[in-house]
Design an enzyme around this catalytic site. Structure first.
Site, PDB file in Angstrom:
ATOM      1  N   SER A 189       0.836  -1.199   0.000  1.00 43.37           N
ATOM      2  CA  SER A 189       0.000   0.000   0.000  1.00 43.37           C
ATOM      3  C   SER A 189       0.877   1.258   0.000  1.00 43.37           C
ATOM      4  O   SER A 189       1.652   1.456  -0.937  1.00 43.37           O
ATOM      5  CB  SER A 189      -0.934  -0.073   1.213  1.00 43.37           C
ATOM      6  OG  SER A 189      -1.921   0.897   1.122  1.00 43.37           O
ATOM      7  N   ASP A 343     -10.406  -3.058  -5.076  1.00 43.32           N
ATOM      8  CA  ASP A 343      -9.502  -2.121  -4.415  1.00 43.32           C
ATOM      9  C   ASP A 343      -9.463  -0.865  -5.261  1.00 43.32           C
ATOM     10  O   ASP A 343      -9.227  -0.928  -6.470  1.00 43.32           O
ATOM     11  CB  ASP A 343      -8.107  -2.754  -4.306  1.00 43.32           C
ATOM     12  CG  ASP A 343      -7.087  -1.842  -3.646  1.00 43.32           C
ATOM     13  OD1 ASP A 343      -7.457  -0.730  -3.215  1.00 43.32           O
ATOM     14  OD2 ASP A 343      -5.915  -2.255  -3.558  1.00 43.32           O
ATOM     15  N   HIS A 373      -8.551  -4.552  -0.697  1.00 44.20           N
ATOM     16  CA  HIS A 373      -7.345  -3.938  -0.138  1.00 44.20           C
ATOM     17  C   HIS A 373      -7.112  -4.457   1.278  1.00 44.20           C
ATOM     18  O   HIS A 373      -8.037  -4.541   2.072  1.00 44.20           O
ATOM     19  CB  HIS A 373      -7.491  -2.418  -0.120  1.00 44.20           C
ATOM     20  CG  HIS A 373      -6.192  -1.723   0.113  1.00 44.20           C
ATOM     21  ND1 HIS A 373      -5.301  -1.497  -0.903  1.00 44.20           N
ATOM     22  CD2 HIS A 373      -5.608  -1.245   1.231  1.00 44.20           C
ATOM     23  CE1 HIS A 373      -4.229  -0.886  -0.414  1.00 44.20           C
ATOM     24  NE2 HIS A 373      -4.396  -0.725   0.879  1.00 44.20           N
TER      25      HIS A 373
END
Ligand SMILES: *[C@@H]1O[C@H](CO)[C@@H](O)[C@H](O)[C@H]1NC(C)=O
Ligand SMILES: *[C@@H]1O[C@H](CO)[C@@H](O)[C@H](O)[C@H]1NC(C)=O
Length: 398
Positions: A189, A343, A373
């Site tokens: 991320s 996501d 995610h």
């Protein structure tokens, strides 16, 4: 209606509001997602409310409510775990106890959390690094960096880059028994954002002769110049990342000035004189057909030159790795990118995979159809499959 039934009705509506989520996919464990969604929604509303009262910054509240428990560096039967500093940056190092047969691989790992949360000591990251070190018989350096909202770009980038360069020093690699030709950079991320950025930076840094052999990016954030991609459109209210929170994090990474957040929300970031940058994030040309299905591309509206003059980070490749030109990308190491269908960041990762491939970099793109995610830290069958793919790819390519 009696008072009691009125209360019941209100509670019922609230519960329904927080729990309701249209689930488009075929999820392995929908209740996990439903509860996660309720929790994220509630935390974000609470953080907005606390900020409105003037009590705390939105991102500081989100960190307060969301951060994983921190655990001390505890060695186990297979791995020695120590906290130390690399060039004044706190890192946690995992070294297998087994007698090594040769110099080991070295993984430089960067945690996620929107530049504002988590650390190497967060329990989920500690477990993941420990597991990686054990399964791959590899040294793992899990770096920290200072956090938003107290610190913003370039601090996060510079902290990570300076601890990375410290790790790449000959005497440091020798101390941990790491082979300088088998170094990988891994990030999740926002950690994937920092990983992509430092891998680009080191590729033509004349100070460092040692270069990473691979990069591995889990659901990275790579651009905010077009926040109207198909994955933004489809997943803006899907857990675990909501568009409002992603936009806030991106804009805070650059500046506390909320006018940037407004510009991002209306997709007016790039000024006309920098319009040549838009081709690097043009999803119409960079996404394979199946991800564009049903979506009509429109060029982002030009933003104000004032904003980008005031905040040069807005057009900085260290903030948005997708802005690197092809020549720069050409020099990058072998890459693995994980994207998840549900996501909001999906298209960032896919566009980077396309651009790297076009520039001649060997890329493995693993797209997870029923993924969301943060999948890495959900205890699901697809999580275990993804983690096994991670280890076997590293075993082969690092
Ligand atoms: C240590 O390694 C052994 C052999 O691979 C494994 O069975 C055991 O679960 C490992 N211990 C930990 C704490 O991971
Ligand atoms: C993006 O790509 C499409 C088609 O590939 C093209 O028509 C459009 O002009 C491009 N826009 C920008 C801003 O590069």
């Amino acid at each position: 209606m009696g008072r009691k039934s009125l209360y019941l009705l209100i509670v019922g509506v609230l519960v329904a509001y927080y729990v309701y989520i249209p689930l488009p996919g075929d999820f392995e464990d929908p209740w996990k997602l439903i509860l996660l969604n309720a929790k994220y929604k509630a935390v974000i509303h609470l953080a907005i409310f606390i900020e409105l009262l003037g009590l705390n910054h939105f991102l500081a509240s989100v960190r307060f409510f969301m951060d994983e428990k921190k655990v001390p560096p505890t060695s186990d039967e297979n791995i020695t775990v120590t906290d130390t500093t690399f060039n004044h940056i706190p890192v946690r190092v995992y070294v297998p106890k087994k007698q090594p047969k040769a110099l080991r691989r070295g993984i430089f790992f960067i945690h996620g959390g929107g530049w504002s949360g988590n650390s190497a000591a967060s329990q989920n990251y500690d477990l993941f690094s420990r597991w990686t070190a054990d399964r791959l018989d590899t040294v793992v350096v899990s770096t920290n960096h200072r956090l938003l909202p107290e610190y913003r770009f370039p601090i996060q980038f510079e902290d990570v880059y300076s601890s990375f360069k410290w790790f790449l020093r000959k005497e440091v690699l020798a101390k941990y028994g790491v082979n300088p030709e088998r170094i990988g950079v891994v990030g999740c991320s926002s950690g994937g954002n920092l990983a992509a950025a430092i891998v680009q930076k080191i590729s033509d840094d004349p100070d460092s002769k040692i270069k990473p052999k691979i990069q591995f990016l889990f659901n990275p954030l790579l651009q905010a110049l077009d926040m109207d991609t198909p994955s933004y459109r489809e997943n803006s209210n899907f857990p675990s990342l909501f568009k409002s929170a992603v936009v806030r994090s991106w804009s805070e990474y650059i500046t506390a000035d909320r006018s940037l957040e407004k510009a991002m929300l209306s997709n007016q970031v790039v000024p006309e004189e920098s319009s040549h940058l838009l081709k690097f994030v043009n999803w119409s040309s960079l996404l394979p057909k199946r991800f564009k299905k049903g979506h009509v591309y429109s060029n982002p509206t030009y933003g104000s030159s004032e904003l980008s003059k005031k905040y040069p980070a807005l057009l900085d490749v260290r903030v948005f790795p997708l802005l690197a030109d092809d020549k720069k990308l050409h020099g990058l190491p072998r890459t693995y990118i994980i994207t998840c269908q549900y996501d909001i960041l999906r298209d960032d990762g896919i566009m980077y995979a396309t651009r790297l491939q076009n520039a001649g970099v060997p890329v493995t793109h693993n797209h997870i159809e029923n993924g969301v995610h943060g999948l890495l830290f959900m205890d699901l069958k697809i999580t275990r499959k993804m983690k096994n793919q991670y280890v076997s790819w590293l075993r082969e390519n690092l």
